[in-house]
Design a protein around this motif. Structure first.
Motif: not given
Ligand code: DP6
Length: 358
Positions: A171-199
């Motif tokens: 997916e796109g345009p900004l993807i997170v991969w890896g569990e991170h305490p500040d990013i809900y839904g982030s996972s070590n198992l798969f990429g997820t769409k960056y969930p926050f506001e982007v300027h």
């Protein structure tokens, strides 16, 4: 780690033959993945821009056979059998078989082509594994009669098992991969769409890839990742990456481009610093990589431009800049940076929304 929910129970449909095609983009990490454990799990969280023009198209043709030992497949690049790619696909199939258990019941022809030249030094593993994973996920969906079900998560999960960064190319345009305490839904198992506001500044961000060295990689990513196991700075590096991702959240929200530049360039240089300080040590940058970096810094100082650079595991330079600076930076690249590219070659790209069925 076995992900139970990705193991299918039974397939209701029976398909004898057919073909499926997907196009998947490459991606460029802003916070880098370098170091893994277990079965393709990242030691730190990473985030990337999904690209658009640099992509792989893959057609998966399948034909039902009597279930037998081993996998039956052939790989073609631009219409030519590419046996060199087959061990990687073999390994990929071994890793994913429990999640797509129909693999041994079919004979596959995998036909792939890249929008960028094979010898460009641009890694095709992210886009290639992503496209193949999407083909397999779609085949599975047809077999289970679950047309229309959301499958991005499973495709990303499978793609990761082929190549870590490939899970960020669904997916796109900004993807997170890896569990991170500040990013809900982030996972070590798969990429997820960056969930926050982007300027708006970071929308349709431009990436011009300068082809500095088009040769074979001296050190494969897999070897490089493994060198992080006994690396003296590994722990600090993983912490630094996770901290950089935390710092990016307000930067992306507020459009704070000068902080963005600091984080992104520091990430690129930290990645290469890890390579230079591992045992054995190695350098993937070339003299022209450094020349280009210095010219970008001078241009920024002299003109107030917000152009910056990042690097992946090679000598090529990704020149990143906002859409508003497209004209100025393109001229700068053409006149000042092109002479440092092999055969004067570079590729203009920009952020995109991810893969598409063909
Ligand atoms: C430097 O995803 O190519 O591009 O999981 O072994 O296939 P494997 O590695 P790979 O590593 C990419 C590393 C990087 C940084 C990044 O994309 O985050």
């Amino acid at each position: 780690m076995v992900k139970q929910s990705f193991i299918p129970t039974a397939y209701s449909n029976f398909l004898t033959e057919g073909s499926i095609s997907w196009q998947s983009p490459s991606n460029i990490a802003l916070v880098k993945y370098w170091g893994k454990y277990g079965e393709q799990l990242p030691k730190n969280a990473s985030i990337s821009f999904t690209l658009s023009n640099c992509h792989t198209k893959t057609t998966l043709s399948y034909k039902k056979i009597k279930p037998s030992e081993g996998f039956h497949f052939e790989v073609y690049l631009d219409g030519k059998r590419e046996k060199d790619f087959e061990p990687k696909i073999q390994k990929f199939f071994e890793r994913i078989e429990k999640y797509v258990p129909f693999l041994k019941e079919y004979e596959f022809k995998i036909e792939t082509s890249n929008s960028f030249p094979h010898s460009s030094g641009i890694a095709s593993s992210a886009s290639g594994m992503s496209a193949l994973a999407l083909c397999l996920t779609q085949l599975e969906r047809s077999l289970s009669g679950a047309e229309g079900t959301e499958t991005e998560e499973k495709a990303s999960f499978l793609a990761r098992l082929g190549s870590g960064s490939a899970c960020r190319s669904i997916e796109g345009p900004l993807i997170v991969w890896g569990e991170h305490p500040d990013i809900y839904g982030s996972s070590n198992l798969f990429g997820t769409k960056y969930p926050f506001e982007v300027h708006d500044t970071f929308k349709n961000y431009q990436d011009t890839i300068l082809l500095v060295d088009k040769g074979e990689k001296q050190v494969s990513s897999t070897v490089g990742h493994n060198l992080m196991h006994d690396h003296p700075f590994a722990k600090q590096r993983f912490q630094q990456a996770n901290n950089n991702l935390s710092k990016l959240i307000p930067v992306l929200r507020e459009g704070d481009i000068s902080e963005f530049i600091k984080i992104v360039e520091s990430e690129a240089l930290s990645l290469h610093a890890m390579m230079m300080t591992s045992m054995p040590y190695f350098i993937l940058m070339k003299p022209n990589t450094l020349e280009i970096i210095n010219r970008i810094w001078n241009f920024r100082k002299e003109t107030g431009s917000n152009v910056c650079f990042t690097l992946d595991a090679g000598a090529n330079v990704h020149v990143l800049y906002p859409e508003a600076e497209k004209e100025n930076v393109s001229t700068f690249i053409e006149t000042d940076l092109k002479p440092f590219c092999k055969n004067g070659e570079y590729i203009h790209d920009h952020t995109g929304d991810g893969a598409a069925a063909l």
